[in-house]
Design a protein around this motif. Structure first.
Motif, PDB file in Angstrom:
ATOM      1  N   THR A 187       0.823  -1.196   0.000  1.00  0.00           N
ATOM      2  CA  THR A 187       0.000   0.000   0.000  1.00  0.00           C
ATOM      3  C   THR A 187       0.863   1.255   0.000  1.00  0.00           C
ATOM      4  OG1 THR A 187      -1.758  -1.158   1.172  1.00  0.00           O
ATOM      5  CG2 THR A 187      -1.833   1.244   1.208  1.00  0.00           C
ATOM      6  N   MET A 188       1.977   1.211   0.750  1.00  0.00           N
ATOM      7  CA  MET A 188       2.870   2.366   0.800  1.00  0.00           C
ATOM      8  C   MET A 188       3.462   2.637  -0.577  1.00  0.00           C
ATOM      9  SD  MET A 188       3.782   4.558   3.067  1.00  0.00           S
ATOM     10  CE  MET A 188       3.519   5.791   1.802  1.00  0.00           C
ATOM     11  N   ALA A 189       3.799   1.578  -1.301  1.00  0.00           N
ATOM     12  CA  ALA A 189       4.328   1.747  -2.656  1.00  0.00           C
ATOM     13  C   ALA A 189       3.270   2.368  -3.571  1.00  0.00           C
ATOM     14  CB  ALA A 189       4.785   0.399  -3.211  1.00  0.00           C
ATOM     15  N   SER A 190       2.008   1.969  -3.396  1.00  0.00           N
ATOM     16  CA  SER A 190       0.929   2.539  -4.199  1.00  0.00           C
ATOM     17  C   SER A 190       0.723   4.011  -3.875  1.00  0.00           C
ATOM     18  CB  SER A 190      -0.373   1.763  -3.955  1.00  0.00           C
ATOM     19  OG  SER A 190      -0.266   0.438  -4.417  1.00  0.00           O
ATOM     20  N   ILE A 191       0.825   4.357  -2.585  1.00  0.00           N
ATOM     21  CA  ILE A 191       0.692   5.761  -2.190  1.00  0.00           C
ATOM     22  C   ILE A 191       1.806   6.590  -2.818  1.00  0.00           C
ATOM     23  CG2 ILE A 191       0.887   7.337  -0.223  1.00  0.00           C
ATOM     24  CD1 ILE A 191      -0.615   5.251   1.446  1.00  0.00           C
ATOM     25  N   ALA A 192       3.039   6.074  -2.753  1.00  0.00           N
ATOM     26  CA  ALA A 192       4.175   6.802  -3.333  1.00  0.00           C
ATOM     27  C   ALA A 192       3.994   6.979  -4.838  1.00  0.00           C
ATOM     28  CB  ALA A 192       5.479   6.062  -3.033  1.00  0.00           C
ATOM     29  N   ALA A 193       3.540   5.924  -5.524  1.00  0.00           N
ATOM     30  CA  ALA A 193       3.323   6.017  -6.973  1.00  0.00           C
ATOM     31  C   ALA A 193       2.217   7.018  -7.297  1.00  0.00           C
ATOM     32  CB  ALA A 193       2.974   4.637  -7.532  1.00  0.00           C
ATOM     33  N   THR A 194       1.190   7.077  -6.445  1.00  0.00           N
ATOM     34  CA  THR A 194       0.101   8.027  -6.645  1.00  0.00           C
ATOM     35  C   THR A 194       0.592   9.463  -6.489  1.00  0.00           C
ATOM     36  OG1 THR A 194      -1.515   6.409  -5.838  1.00  0.00           O
ATOM     37  CG2 THR A 194      -2.198   8.705  -5.849  1.00  0.00           C
ATOM     38  N   ILE A 195       1.424   9.703  -5.471  1.00  0.00           N
ATOM     39  CA  ILE A 195       1.991  11.047  -5.277  1.00  0.00           C
ATOM     40  C   ILE A 195       2.838  11.441  -6.485  1.00  0.00           C
ATOM     41  CG2 ILE A 195       3.598  12.416  -3.878  1.00  0.00           C
ATOM     42  CD1 ILE A 195       2.655  10.811  -1.445  1.00  0.00           C
ATOM     43  N   LYS A 196       3.605  10.495  -7.015  1.00  0.00           N
ATOM     44  CA  LYS A 196       4.435  10.783  -8.181  1.00  0.00           C
ATOM     45  C   LYS A 196       3.569  11.192  -9.370  1.00  0.00           C
ATOM     46  CE  LYS A 196       8.021   8.758 -11.126  1.00  0.00           C
ATOM     47  NZ  LYS A 196       8.888   7.564 -11.358  1.00  0.00           N
ATOM     48  N   GLN A 197       2.468  10.477  -9.605  1.00  0.00           N
ATOM     49  CA  GLN A 197       1.560  10.853 -10.696  1.00  0.00           C
ATOM     50  C   GLN A 197       0.978  12.234 -10.471  1.00  0.00           C
ATOM     51  OE1 GLN A 197      -1.351   8.406 -12.667  1.00  0.00           O
ATOM     52  NE2 GLN A 197      -0.609   6.591 -11.600  1.00  0.00           N
ATOM     53  N   PHE A 198       0.617  12.523  -9.223  1.00  0.00           N
ATOM     54  CA  PHE A 198       0.043  13.826  -8.900  1.00  0.00           C
ATOM     55  C   PHE A 198       1.039  14.941  -9.183  1.00  0.00           C
ATOM     56  CE2 PHE A 198      -0.574  17.183  -5.645  1.00  0.00           C
ATOM     57  CZ  PHE A 198      -1.803  17.662  -6.077  1.00  0.00           C
ATOM     58  N   ILE A 199       2.290  14.741  -8.794  1.00  0.00           N
ATOM     59  CA  ILE A 199       3.325  15.751  -9.045  1.00  0.00           C
ATOM     60  C   ILE A 199       3.485  15.987 -10.546  1.00  0.00           C
ATOM     61  CG2 ILE A 199       5.791  16.265  -8.846  1.00  0.00           C
ATOM     62  CD1 ILE A 199       5.780  14.569  -6.264  1.00  0.00           C
ATOM     63  N   GLN A 200       3.494  14.908 -11.304  1.00  0.00           N
ATOM     64  CA  GLN A 200       3.783  15.019 -12.733  1.00  0.00           C
ATOM     65  C   GLN A 200       2.603  15.534 -13.555  1.00  0.00           C
ATOM     66  OE1 GLN A 200       5.034  10.997 -13.603  1.00  0.00           O
ATOM     67  NE2 GLN A 200       7.193  11.462 -13.229  1.00  0.00           N
ATOM     68  N   HIS A 201       1.381  15.128 -13.174  1.00  0.00           N
ATOM     69  CA  HIS A 201       0.232  15.385 -14.042  1.00  0.00           C
ATOM     70  C   HIS A 201      -0.942  16.086 -13.357  1.00  0.00           C
ATOM     71  CE1 HIS A 201       2.348  12.681 -16.722  1.00  0.00           C
ATOM     72  NE2 HIS A 201       2.266  11.701 -15.843  1.00  0.00           N
ATOM     73  N   GLN A 202      -0.895  16.246 -12.031  1.00  0.00           N
ATOM     74  CA  GLN A 202      -2.017  16.797 -11.255  1.00  0.00           C
ATOM     75  C   GLN A 202      -3.300  15.989 -11.447  1.00  0.00           C
ATOM     76  OE1 GLN A 202      -0.035  19.425 -13.156  1.00  0.00           O
ATOM     77  NE2 GLN A 202       1.182  18.842 -11.358  1.00  0.00           N
ATOM     78  N   LYS A 203      -3.147  14.750 -11.842  1.00  0.00           N
ATOM     79  CA  LYS A 203      -4.270  13.835 -11.939  1.00  0.00           C
ATOM     80  C   LYS A 203      -3.747  12.420 -11.768  1.00  0.00           C
ATOM     81  CE  LYS A 203      -4.070  13.458 -17.006  1.00  0.00           C
ATOM     82  NZ  LYS A 203      -4.828  13.625 -18.268  1.00  0.00           N
TER      83      LYS A 203
END
Length: 358
Positions: A187-203
């Motif tokens: 789950t922590m890896a999924s959270i980190a990947a989600t934050i990365k997407q948010f930083i890059q694309h704001q979605k």
């Protein structure tokens, strides 16, 4: 870089990480009452921001004897003082619980431009935080733990209706301010990947990983001429390893990596990691290129004292395991070249049922 920021006679330690390369982006990490920036949620977030070319500023006020209602104004003043000494044109706030009250106060002052926020379990039961989420239009990624006593149901419903906010439900986890907080590594890896997407694309784009198969054939031994093997076979290898050469880690890291070296020379012919539900497809690609080369392979084996093997690398996602049959042509080929073995390297990735998006 460690230091102390002061405001109205109160001192709070901080840790500032400045990248060697120039950047105009800063992530400010504001932890919870009993959850420091060394906890996994902030540690992973900090790493993601550094990888995305952000400097990071981590406040270390948890467990300090500071009145909660005074903390937002104090830390906001410290942030303003810090930014007077450093030039940034993009600010991301990352907060948990109590830290969200600081973000809410800072957003209300309207002194920062180009601001985005990652909220771990914000205090939506407090009017100031809920108001900031609803009425400050900066892009935000909000993680809510569905077991947390701090999740205000009406507030959660209201923020889910806001287009500038992305709501992620972290099921089975109480994302509240506690030193005993537990989040499994998947789950922590999924959270980190989600934050990365948010930083890059704001979605957030939900991408379902597919089961993949890679097959490779290896000829290996002691210090044999790799170019001669390629020439004899009339094939270009996909990978070459030389006895005595250093082994380079597959993923770059800033941490010390124990130096190690190859102990054999290796000539490989491989498929790509391909989406597949039938091993026969990738195995046929390799065998098809090598079946007519059986006499040459045997000659090379005898000339240089080589051995060979076939390797299957399988990544199974969402329980979708492929057909794993070794048919007659594979068995015959393996027998004809006197291969040492056919090996299966299987990675089964667990279902991630603990992260959903509203």
């Amino acid at each position: 870089m460690k230091g102390v920021l002061e405001e109205e006679g109160v001192s709070i330690p901080y840790f500032y990480t400045k990248l060697g390369r120039s950047t105009k982006k800063l992530a400010i990490l504001l932890p919870g009452k009993e959850y420091t920036t060394q906890g996994p949620m902030f540690w992973y977030a900090n790493q993601v921001y550094l990888e995305q070319n952000f400097d990071t500023l981590q406040f270390q006020y948890p467990f300090m004897d500071i009145e909660e209602d005074k903390l937002p104004k104090l830390v906001h003043g410290m942030i303003e003082s810090f930014l007077q000494q450093h030039e940034y044109d993009s600010i991301h706030f990352v907060s948990l619980g109590l830290g969200s009250t600081i973000v809410a106060y800072s957003l209300k002052q309207d002194v920062f431009s180009n601001v985005q926020c990652v909220w771990y379990s914000p205090y939506i039961h407090q009017d100031s935080v809920l108001d900031a989420l609803l009425n400050r239009p900066c892009k935000g990624l909000v993680f809510l733990g569905d077991e947390s006593e701090l999740v205000h149901e009406e507030g959660a419903r209201l923020i889910e209706e806001k287009e500038h906010l992305i709501i992620a439900q972290v099921g089975g986890n109480a994302l509240f301010e506690s030193v005993s907080i537990e989040i499994n590594i998947e789950t922590m890896a999924s959270i980190a990947a989600t934050i990365k997407q948010f930083i890059q694309h704001q979605k957030i784009e939900l991408i379902e990983e597919k089961t993949t198969i890679r097959v490779y054939f290896s000829l290996y031994g002691n210090n044999f001429p790799l170019d001669a093997v390629s020439e004899k076979l009339g094939l270009q290898p996909t990978n070459l390893d030389k006895d005595g050469n250093p082994i380079i880690p597959p993923i770059p890291t800033n941490h010390p990596y124990p130096e190690s070296f190859y102990h054999v020379t290796d000539w490989e012919l491989s498929t790509d990691d391909e989406e597949s539900m039938d091993l026969e497809v990738q195995m046929s690609q390799i065998i098809g290129k090598l079946r007519s080369k059986v006499p040459v392979i045997n000659e090379l084996r005898d000339t240089y004292g080589l051995k060979s093997h076939l390797q299957v690398v399988l990544h199974v996602h969402y329980g979708k395991s492929p057909v794993m049959t070794l048919d007659k042509k594979v068995i015959e080929f393996a027998h004809q070249i006197q291969t040492e073995y056919i090996d299966f390297d299987v990675y089964v990735f667990p279902f991630d049922e603990n992260l959903s998006f509203g």
